[in-house]
Design a protein around this motif. Sequence first.
Motif, short mmCIF file in Angstrom:
data_model
loop_
_atom_site.label_atom_id
_atom_site.label_comp_id
_atom_site.label_asym_id
_atom_site.label_seq_id
_atom_site.Cartn_x
_atom_site.Cartn_y
_atom_site.Cartn_z
N ILE A 252 0.81 -1.22 0.00
CA ILE A 252 0.00 0.00 0.00
C ILE A 252 0.85 1.27 0.00
O ILE A 252 0.43 2.32 -0.50
CB ILE A 252 -0.97 -0.01 1.21
N GLY A 253 2.05 1.19 0.51
CA GLY A 253 2.92 2.36 0.60
C GLY A 253 3.35 2.90 -0.74
O GLY A 253 3.82 4.06 -0.82
N ARG A 254 3.21 2.11 -1.81
CA ARG A 254 3.62 2.61 -3.13
C ARG A 254 2.46 3.25 -3.90
O ARG A 254 2.61 3.65 -5.05
CB ARG A 254 4.27 1.51 -3.96
N SER A 255 1.31 3.38 -3.25
CA SER A 255 0.15 3.97 -3.91
C SER A 255 0.24 5.49 -3.93
O SER A 255 0.96 6.11 -3.14
CB SER A 255 -1.13 3.54 -3.19
N TYR A 256 -0.53 6.09 -4.83
CA TYR A 256 -0.65 7.55 -4.88
C TYR A 256 -1.22 8.08 -3.57
O TYR A 256 -0.75 9.08 -3.02
CB TYR A 256 -1.56 7.93 -6.06
N LEU B 275 -3.98 -0.52 6.65
CA LEU B 275 -4.31 -1.36 5.51
C LEU B 275 -3.19 -2.31 5.10
O LEU B 275 -3.39 -3.17 4.24
CB LEU B 275 -4.70 -0.48 4.31
N GLU B 276 -2.04 -2.19 5.73
CA GLU B 276 -0.95 -3.12 5.43
C GLU B 276 -1.33 -4.55 5.80
O GLU B 276 -0.75 -5.51 5.30
CB GLU B 276 0.32 -2.70 6.16
N ARG B 277 -2.32 -4.69 6.68
CA ARG B 277 -2.76 -6.03 7.11
C ARG B 277 -3.75 -6.66 6.15
O ARG B 277 -4.11 -7.84 6.30
CB ARG B 277 -3.40 -5.93 8.50
#
Length: 243
Positions: free
Chosen positions: A74-78, A88-90
């Motif tokens: 999720i960390g690479r999302s806009y 949401l990493e889970r």
Amino acid sequence: MVLLNKGRYRARLAQSDRDVADAQALRTMAFRTERIDSDRFDGICAHVLVEDMRARGQLVCCFRMLTMAGGAEIGRSYSAQFYDLSALERFEGKLVEMGRFCVHPDWSDPDILRVAWGAMTAYVDRNGVEMLFGCSSFAGTETGEYLDAFAMLKQRHLAPKRWLPRVKAPDVFRFASRLRRTPDVKQAMLRMPPLLRTYLMMGGWVSDHAVVDRQMNTLHVFTGLEIGAIPPARKRLLRTVAG
């Protein structure tokens, strides 16, 4: 690759740099930006183009999709530029970030939005996607005219605590903690952006704050939609369009 043919409209995936450039040009027109609307995410996203085949294939709608195998990405999302999405990493299923959605300002046919969502439904079904998410934008950066809409989001549509995005951006409107009003439902729906309205009708949820994005001249809320939570009747309708 064609995702959907429906009536006068065709939805397909961009196949060339020219297709992406056409999408960027439409975004620039729709968002009224001074420069061509492009960023580093364009190179890693799939772009969906909706064309009016009765108008010689005129591009009338576009959006882009970034697919992730699970919440660990999720960390690479806009959206992660503006929201702390560590909760949401889970999330274990496949996710798609839907972004830069726009419709040509000279086209107002509601079938365009239906075809766009039908194309998204086809993509979700083919690829086993379990969550859609993105930033849903309100025009302008002044909150006053949207207070009923934000009050309704607070009352009915906040994210589940297990997925709730945290504040990251320096300039935000914390509507869930600040507003103390009962929303006027009619005014709320009139001021709700059409894309967000569609997310909410399918069971979508939002962050408890809006980001004030002065570069894009918008207010936006993080919006999530778990595919498994879409009401069965709405899911059947989407699949009818997609089919």
